[in-house]
Enzyme design. Structure first.
Site, mmCIF file in Angstrom:
data_model
loop_
_atom_site.group_PDB
_atom_site.id
_atom_site.type_symbol
_atom_site.label_atom_id
_atom_site.label_comp_id
_atom_site.label_asym_id
_atom_site.label_seq_id
_atom_site.Cartn_x
_atom_site.Cartn_y
_atom_site.Cartn_z
ATOM 1 N N HIS A 1 0.861 -1.189 0.000
ATOM 2 C CA HIS A 1 0.000 0.000 0.000
ATOM 3 C C HIS A 1 0.891 1.230 0.000
ATOM 4 C CE1 HIS A 1 -3.190 2.811 1.081
ATOM 5 N NE2 HIS A 1 -4.027 1.849 0.762
ATOM 6 N N ASP B 1 -7.702 -5.695 0.387
ATOM 7 C CA ASP B 1 -8.176 -6.652 -0.622
ATOM 8 C C ASP B 1 -7.771 -8.090 -0.333
ATOM 9 O OD1 ASP B 1 -7.557 -3.927 -2.616
ATOM 10 O OD2 ASP B 1 -9.524 -4.874 -2.499
HETATM 11 C C1 SDX Z 1 -6.397 -0.405 -2.812
HETATM 12 O O1 SDX Z 1 -4.660 4.119 -2.079
HETATM 13 C C2 SDX Z 1 -5.640 3.518 -1.454
HETATM 14 O O2 SDX Z 1 -6.063 3.895 -0.394
HETATM 15 C C3 SDX Z 1 -6.211 2.339 -2.194
HETATM 16 C C4 SDX Z 1 -7.124 1.480 -1.364
HETATM 17 C C5 SDX Z 1 -8.414 2.185 -1.050
HETATM 18 O O3 SDX Z 1 -9.054 1.833 -0.063
HETATM 19 O O4 SDX Z 1 -8.826 2.993 -1.902
HETATM 20 O O5 SDX Z 1 -6.499 1.126 -0.141
HETATM 21 C C6 SDX Z 1 -7.530 0.203 -2.099
HETATM 22 O O6 SDX Z 1 -6.258 -0.131 -3.975
HETATM 23 C C7 SDX Z 1 -5.431 -1.310 -2.083
HETATM 24 C C8 SDX Z 1 -4.259 -1.813 -3.007
HETATM 25 C C9 SDX Z 1 -4.781 -3.000 -3.822
HETATM 26 N N1 SDX Z 1 -3.738 -3.415 -4.811
HETATM 27 C C10 SDX Z 1 -3.053 -4.535 -4.673
HETATM 28 O O7 SDX Z 1 -3.146 -5.290 -3.708
HETATM 29 C C11 SDX Z 1 -2.130 -4.850 -5.862
HETATM 30 C C12 SDX Z 1 -0.771 -5.318 -5.343
HETATM 31 N N2 SDX Z 1 -0.106 -4.198 -4.698
HETATM 32 C C13 SDX Z 1 0.853 -3.453 -5.493
HETATM 33 O O8 SDX Z 1 0.550 -3.327 -6.843
HETATM 34 C C14 SDX Z 1 1.320 -2.183 -4.790
HETATM 35 O O9 SDX Z 1 1.667 -2.535 -3.517
HETATM 36 C C15 SDX Z 1 0.396 -0.982 -4.748
HETATM 37 C C16 SDX Z 1 -0.098 -0.608 -6.091
HETATM 38 C C17 SDX Z 1 -0.767 -1.232 -3.838
HETATM 39 C C18 SDX Z 1 1.213 0.170 -4.175
HETATM 40 O O10 SDX Z 1 2.204 0.434 -5.098
HETATM 41 P P1 SDX Z 1 3.357 1.498 -4.785
HETATM 42 O O11 SDX Z 1 3.152 2.220 -3.520
HETATM 43 O O12 SDX Z 1 3.534 2.289 -6.036
HETATM 44 O O13 SDX Z 1 4.611 0.584 -4.506
HETATM 45 P P2 SDX Z 1 5.678 0.239 -5.581
HETATM 46 O O14 SDX Z 1 4.980 -0.342 -6.778
HETATM 47 O O15 SDX Z 1 6.538 1.441 -5.782
HETATM 48 O O16 SDX Z 1 6.522 -0.916 -4.862
HETATM 49 C C19 SDX Z 1 7.641 -0.614 -4.056
HETATM 50 C C20 SDX Z 1 8.441 -1.920 -4.073
HETATM 51 C C21 SDX Z 1 8.798 -2.394 -5.471
HETATM 52 O O17 SDX Z 1 9.957 -3.215 -5.375
HETATM 53 P P3 SDX Z 1 11.410 -2.550 -5.697
HETATM 54 O O18 SDX Z 1 11.286 -1.883 -7.071
HETATM 55 O O19 SDX Z 1 11.648 -1.557 -4.588
HETATM 56 O O20 SDX Z 1 12.361 -3.719 -5.691
HETATM 57 O O21 SDX Z 1 7.642 -2.975 -3.508
HETATM 58 C C22 SDX Z 1 7.380 -3.942 -4.510
HETATM 59 C C23 SDX Z 1 7.646 -3.300 -5.845
HETATM 60 O O22 SDX Z 1 8.023 -4.265 -6.817
HETATM 61 N N3 SDX Z 1 5.961 -4.302 -4.371
HETATM 62 C C24 SDX Z 1 5.498 -5.539 -4.481
HETATM 63 C C25 SDX Z 1 4.124 -5.439 -4.239
HETATM 64 N N4 SDX Z 1 3.791 -4.168 -3.994
HETATM 65 C C26 SDX Z 1 4.946 -3.463 -4.081
HETATM 66 N N5 SDX Z 1 6.119 -6.712 -4.764
HETATM 67 C C27 SDX Z 1 5.330 -7.800 -4.806
HETATM 68 N N6 SDX Z 1 3.988 -7.796 -4.575
HETATM 69 C C28 SDX Z 1 3.353 -6.634 -4.296
HETATM 70 N N7 SDX Z 1 2.053 -6.618 -4.065
#
Ligand code: SDX
Length: 393
Positions: free
Chosen positions: A271, A328
Site C-alpha cells: 500500500h 483486498d
Molecule cells: C487499494 O490508495 C488507497 O487507499 C487504495 C485502497 C483504497 O481503499 O482505496 O487502499 C484500495 O487499492 C489497495 C491496493 C490494492 N492493490 C493490490 O493489492 C495490488 C498489489 N499491490 C501493489 O501493486 C502495490 O503494492 C500498490 C499498487 C498497492 C502500491 O504500489 P506502490 O506504492 O507504487 O509501490 P511500488 O509499486 O513502488 O513498490 C515498491 C516496491 C517495489 O519493489 P522494488 O522496485 O523496490 O524492488 O515494492 C514492490 C515493488 O516491486 N511491491 C510488491 C508489491 N507491492 C509493491 N512486490 C510484490 N507484490 C506486491 N504486491
C-alpha cells in the site's frame, strides 16, 4: 525542479488537498472517518449510518436516520427507461463498465432538466445515488444470468435488500442470515472511504471542473476498476486459485513473486500509505474466520491465504519493502462465502465507496476557493526543432 510550492498553490497544481473527511496514519495503521476509528464503525455502525457520517459529518440522530432511510427507499428503484440499457449491454459486459455507464446515465433519467441542487436537493441526490448504485449492481447481475430483475423490498435494510435483489429466484425467496448480513454490512463500512486514493482523486479531479456528482462518481468507478486498485480483490482470488490449481506451496509462490522476471505480484499486499498493517485487513481477516466458522464453510482458499500471509510476513523481501496485507487480501474470501460472483467483487467495492466519493465530491464543490485541478509535469520530450516533411529528413 519547480521549487517548493505551498499546499495552497499545490492544491490546484498537484491535486494535493485539504480534507476533513478521512484520516490515515500509515505508520501506525490508523484509519478514521470524520475522526471515528474504523474499528468502532466496523463493529457498531450500519453502512448507512457510516455513509451519513462521511457525507454530513455526523452520525445521524433517530430522526435523521429515519428520514435518510425513507429517501433511500423512495429512490431505490430505477426509472423504467433506465432498465432498457441492460438489454443493450452485451451479455459478457463487465459489471464495472455497466455500473459506470448507468451511474452516468442516472443524471439524465432522474434529473434531466435540473442540476440536482435545484431539483431534489443534495441530501436526496446522495440517497438516490447510494440506493441506485446497489440496485444497478443487482439488476446487472440478474440481466447477466437471464433472470428477471428483482424489485427492492421496502422493509429491508440496505445490505439485506441488496442480497434480496441479487439472490431471490423466480421460484424461491431468499432469506439472508444474520452472519451474512453482518459480514456484508461490515465489508461496505470498511470500503466507504479512504482519503485521496486513485479513484477518489479522480472524483475530485472531475469535480474540480464543476462536473455534477453523477459524472464525477462514474469517473471514480472507472478508476477503481484497475487491478492495482479496486480490481485487486478479484486478483487475490485468482492468485489463490492459481496456487491451488498449480499445487504450489505458499513459499513456491512467494519465491516466484521475489523473482522480478516473473512479473508476479503478491496481490492484496502492499500500500502506498500503509507501511504497516492496513487496519481493514486485520478486521476482515478475523471476520472471514468467524463468518466461515459460523456458516460451517471450509474454503481451501482461506487456508492458502493464511499460509501465503504467514510466509510473506516471515520473508525479508516483503518486510524490507514494508509490504503487508491490504484491504483486498481477505475481502474476496468473504464475498465468496456470501455467494457474490467474482466478476462483481470490484462492484461491491464501488457500492461501499460511493458515500466516500459523494462526500469528497461535495467537499470540492462546496469549497469557495476551489480551483480546477491542473497537475504540472516535468517535460522530457524533444527540444524545439524545425518542422520538416518526412522525405526531407
Ligand atoms: C487499494 O490508495 C488507497 O487507499 C487504495 C485502497 C483504497 O481503499 O482505496 O487502499 C484500495 O487499492 C489497495 C491496493 C490494492 N492493490 C493490490 O493489492 C495490488 C498489489 N499491490 C501493489 O501493486 C502495490 O503494492 C500498490 C499498487 C498497492 C502500491 O504500489 P506502490 O506504492 O507504487 O509501490 P511500488 O509499486 O513502488 O513498490 C515498491 C516496491 C517495489 O519493489 P522494488 O522496485 O523496490 O524492488 O515494492 C514492490 C515493488 O516491486 N511491491 C510488491 C508489491 N507491492 C509493491 N512486490 C510484490 N507484490 C506486491 N504486491
Amino acid at each position: 525542479a519547480t521549487g517548493l510550492i505551498t499546499l495552497d498553490d499545490g492544491y490546484a497544481n498537484t491535486g494535493s488537498c485539504r480534507s476533513a473527511i478521512t484520516f490515515i496514519d500509515g505508520e501506525r495503521g490508523i484509519l478514521r472517518y470524520r475522526g471515528v476509528p474504523i474499528e468502532d464503525l466496523a463493529a457498531r455502525s450500519s453502512f448507512i449510518e457510516t455513509a451519513e457520517l462521511l457525507i454530513f459529518g455526523q452520525l445521524p440522530d433517530d430522526e435523521e436516520r429515519a428520514e435518510f432511510r425513507s429517501l433511500l427507499t423512495e429512490n431505490s428503484w430505477l426509472h423504467r427507461d433506465m432498465r432498457k440499457h441492460f438489454d443493450a449491454f452485451p451479455k459478457n459486459a463487465h459489471p464495472m463498465s455497466i455500473l459506470s455507464a448507468m451511474i452516468s446515465a442516472l443524471q439524465s433519467h432522474d434529473l434531466p432538466e435540473h442540476h440536482f441542487t435545484d431539483a431534489m436537493g443534495f441530501r436526496e441526490a446522495a440517497a438516490n445515488l447510494i440506493a441506485k448504485t446497489r440496485t444497478i449492481a443487482a439488476a446487472s447481475y440478474k440481466s447477466h444470468i437471464g433472470q428477471p430483475i428483482v424489485y427492492p423490498r421496502y422493509d429491508l435494510p440496505y445490505a439485506e435488500n441488496f442480497l434480496h435483489m441479487m439472490f431471490t429466484q423466480p421460484y424461491r425467496d431468499y432469506e439472508t442470515t444474520p452472519e451474512v448480513a453482518h459480514a456484508l454490512n461490515m465489508f461496505l463500512v470498511l470500503h466507504a472511504d479512504h482519503e485521496q486514493n486513485c479513484s477518489t482523486s479522480t472524483v475530485r479531479m472531475v469535480a474540480s471542473g464543476g462536473a455534477n456528482m453523477y459524472a464525477s462518481v462514474s469517473a471514480g468507478v472507472n478508476a477503481l476498476w484497475g487491478p492495482l486498485h479496486g480490481g485487486a480483490n478479484m486478483a487475490v482470488i485468482e492468485m489463490l486459485e492459481q496456487i491451488r490449481d498449480g499445487s504450489l506451496s505458499a513459499q513456491q509462490y512467494i519465491d516466484r513473486v521475489k523473482d522480478k522476471k516473473s512479473g508476479a505480484k503478491l496481490m492484496g499486499f502492499g500500500h502506498r500509505v500503509y507501511r504497516n498493517f492496513d487496519p481493514r485487513a486485520t478486521i476482515l481477516k478475523s471476520a472471514a474466520d468467524s463468518m466461515l466458522d459460523s456458516m460451517h464453510i471450509t474454503d481451501p482458499l482461506l487456508d492458502i491465504a493464511r499460509e501465503v500471509e504467514q510466509a510473506a510476513l516471515a520473508d525479508d523481501y516483503f518486510a524490507s519493502r514494508r509490504l503487508y496485507p491490504n484491504v483486498d487480501f481477505y475481502s474476496g474470501i468473504i464475498l465468496r462465502a456470501i455467494g457474490i460472483p467474482m466478476d462483481m467483487f470490484t462492484v461491491m467495492f464501488a457500492i461501499g465507496r460511493t458515500p466516500g466519493w459523494i462526500a469528497q465530491w461535495k467537499e470540492v464543490t462546496d469549497n469557495p476557493g476551489q480551483r480546477i485541478y491542473r497537475p504540472r509535469q516535468v517535460y522530457v520530450g524533444e527540444p524545439q526543432r524545425e518542422w520538416k516533411a518526412r522525405e526531407d529528413r
